[in-house]
Design an enzyme around this catalytic site. Structure first.
Site, mmCIF file in Angstrom:
data_model
loop_
_atom_site.group_PDB
_atom_site.id
_atom_site.type_symbol
_atom_site.label_atom_id
_atom_site.label_comp_id
_atom_site.label_asym_id
_atom_site.label_seq_id
_atom_site.Cartn_x
_atom_site.Cartn_y
_atom_site.Cartn_z
ATOM 1 N N LYS A 53 0.836 -1.208 0.000
ATOM 2 C CA LYS A 53 0.000 0.000 0.000
ATOM 3 C C LYS A 53 0.866 1.252 0.000
ATOM 4 O O LYS A 53 0.613 2.197 -0.746
ATOM 5 C CB LYS A 53 -0.933 -0.021 1.225
ATOM 6 C CG LYS A 53 -2.041 -1.056 1.094
ATOM 7 C CD LYS A 53 -2.799 -1.305 2.392
ATOM 8 C CE LYS A 53 -3.806 -2.437 2.201
ATOM 9 N NZ LYS A 53 -4.481 -2.857 3.437
ATOM 10 N N GLN A 97 -4.749 -1.490 9.660
ATOM 11 C CA GLN A 97 -4.549 -2.821 9.071
ATOM 12 C C GLN A 97 -5.099 -3.885 10.019
ATOM 13 O O GLN A 97 -4.720 -3.937 11.197
ATOM 14 C CB GLN A 97 -3.044 -3.040 8.804
ATOM 15 C CG GLN A 97 -2.729 -4.314 8.075
ATOM 16 C CD GLN A 97 -3.301 -4.338 6.651
ATOM 17 O OE1 GLN A 97 -3.217 -3.373 5.914
ATOM 18 N NE2 GLN A 97 -3.883 -5.471 6.272
ATOM 19 N N ASP A 120 -11.195 2.785 3.980
ATOM 20 C CA ASP A 120 -11.492 1.352 3.864
ATOM 21 C C ASP A 120 -12.995 1.098 3.851
ATOM 22 O O ASP A 120 -13.438 0.000 3.507
ATOM 23 C CB ASP A 120 -10.863 0.585 5.041
ATOM 24 C CG ASP A 120 -9.658 -0.239 4.607
ATOM 25 O OD1 ASP A 120 -9.478 -0.441 3.390
ATOM 26 O OD2 ASP A 120 -8.909 -0.687 5.491
#
Ligand code: NAP
Length: 294
Positions: A53, A97, A120
């Site tokens: 990422k 994460q 997200d």
């Protein structure tokens, strides 16, 4: 029939090239999109994902910063950081994460992220907005699948879609997104009896269960589109999806491979969500300036 391969790497390159122009346009307005990535502990897979990422951010011109905490970190330390990042105008996206260590309440941590920076799309506001049909940030993996279908000119409206897997991050949002595109959608899960009786009806079959060879050729309709989201590491080290790729390739009209299918698209849609967030920030800033100027 031999299926056309949906090349996720190629589509990801094309999407990123288009969105690079928007990063350049933002730079001309004095805004550089910024993404903060929070990682707790030393899960090797998470470390790899975060590396991918941050590299993708650098390649497209997004500022990214990694905030790393040791495994035993108390939840409050992460909540305090999120509160600071929520206020930081150089940061337009915040990503935690997953998975978090067991002492964390993941739901509480995700809820702490400001709705307008939840790239997200896991905050309950964004989940609810997705159900209502007007999400701010579509979750990256199903968003990537939708993009793969659209770039391959595969019609969605009126199609029978079967989603195998009902997780909060893939299966459920995938079903919502394709229903919004006017597909007729069925979701299956571990308790589904006789999975094949559902999968055989699918014009578009999206598989996200995390079970190698779960879907075999007799379970697939001739000419179906098969998108394999699964990522499984076999004992011999090979990376495979959830479908019997070689056999289904001879029956489907389109199929996405693993690796090189959905994976590169997930990271790409994170970039897209972050750039869009920065665009909204720039538009709000300009609107506020106009108000101040009278
Ligand atoms: P997850 O949270 O473990 O969910 C898996 C889902 O599949 C669950 O809903 C489960 O049902 C269902 N399932 C399991 N076995 C099944 C079976 N035999 N028949 C029907 N449904 C079954 O996993 P996830 O996070 O959604 O991820 C799914 C897969 O996609 C994993 O391999 C993951 O690594 C991969 N993935 C890939 C990407 C990418 O970028 N390519 C991104 C995210 C995930 P229950 O709910 O009833 O348990």
């Amino acid at each position: 029939m031999t299926a056309k391969i949906i090349d996720g790497n190629d589509i990801a390159r094309r999407v990123r090239a288009e969105w690079k122009h928007r990063v350049d346009a933002l730079r001309d307005q004095g805004v550089r999109p910024g993404l903060a990535v929070i990682i707790v502990g030393d899960n090797p897979a998470s470390q790899v994902y975060v590396r991918h990422k941050t590299k993708a951010c650098a390649d497209i011109g997004i500022h990214s910063e990694k905030h790393e905490f040791p495994q035993g970190t108390p939840e409050q330390a992460v909540l305090d950081l999120i509160a600071r990042l929520n206020e930081n105008t150089a940061i337009h996206g915040i990503l935690v994460q997953l998975p978090l260590p067991p002492q964390f309440d993941s739901r509480r941590v995700l809820e702490a992220i400001a709705v307008e920076k939840d790239v997200d799309g896991f905050n309950l506001y964004n989940v609810g907005a997705l159900v209502a049909g007007d999400t701010v940030f579509p979750p990256c993996t199903p968003f990537g699948v939708q993009c793969m279908l659209e770039y391959s000119n595969i019609p969605i409206s009126g199609q029978n879609v079967v989603v195998v897997g009902a997780s909060n991050i893939v299966g459920k949002p995938m079903a919502m997104m394709l229903m919004k595109k006017d597909a007729t959608v069925c979701i299956t899960h571990i308790k589904t009896r006789d999975l094949a009786q559902f999968t055989i009806l699918a014009d578009i079959l999206v598989v996200a269960a995390g079970k190698p060879m779960l879907i075999t050729a007799p379970m697939v309709k001739t000419g179906a589109v098969v998108i394999d989201v699964g990522i499984n590491r076999l004992p011999d080290g090979r990376l495979v999806g959830d479908v019997d790729f070689d056999a289904i390739r001879e029956k489907a009209s389109y199929i996405s491979p693993v690796p090189g299918g959905v994976g590169p698209m997930t990271v790409t849609m994170l970039l897209v969500n972050t750039i869009q967030s920065a665009e909204r920030f720039a538009a709000n800033r300009d609107a506020a300036k106009r108000v101040m100027a009278g």
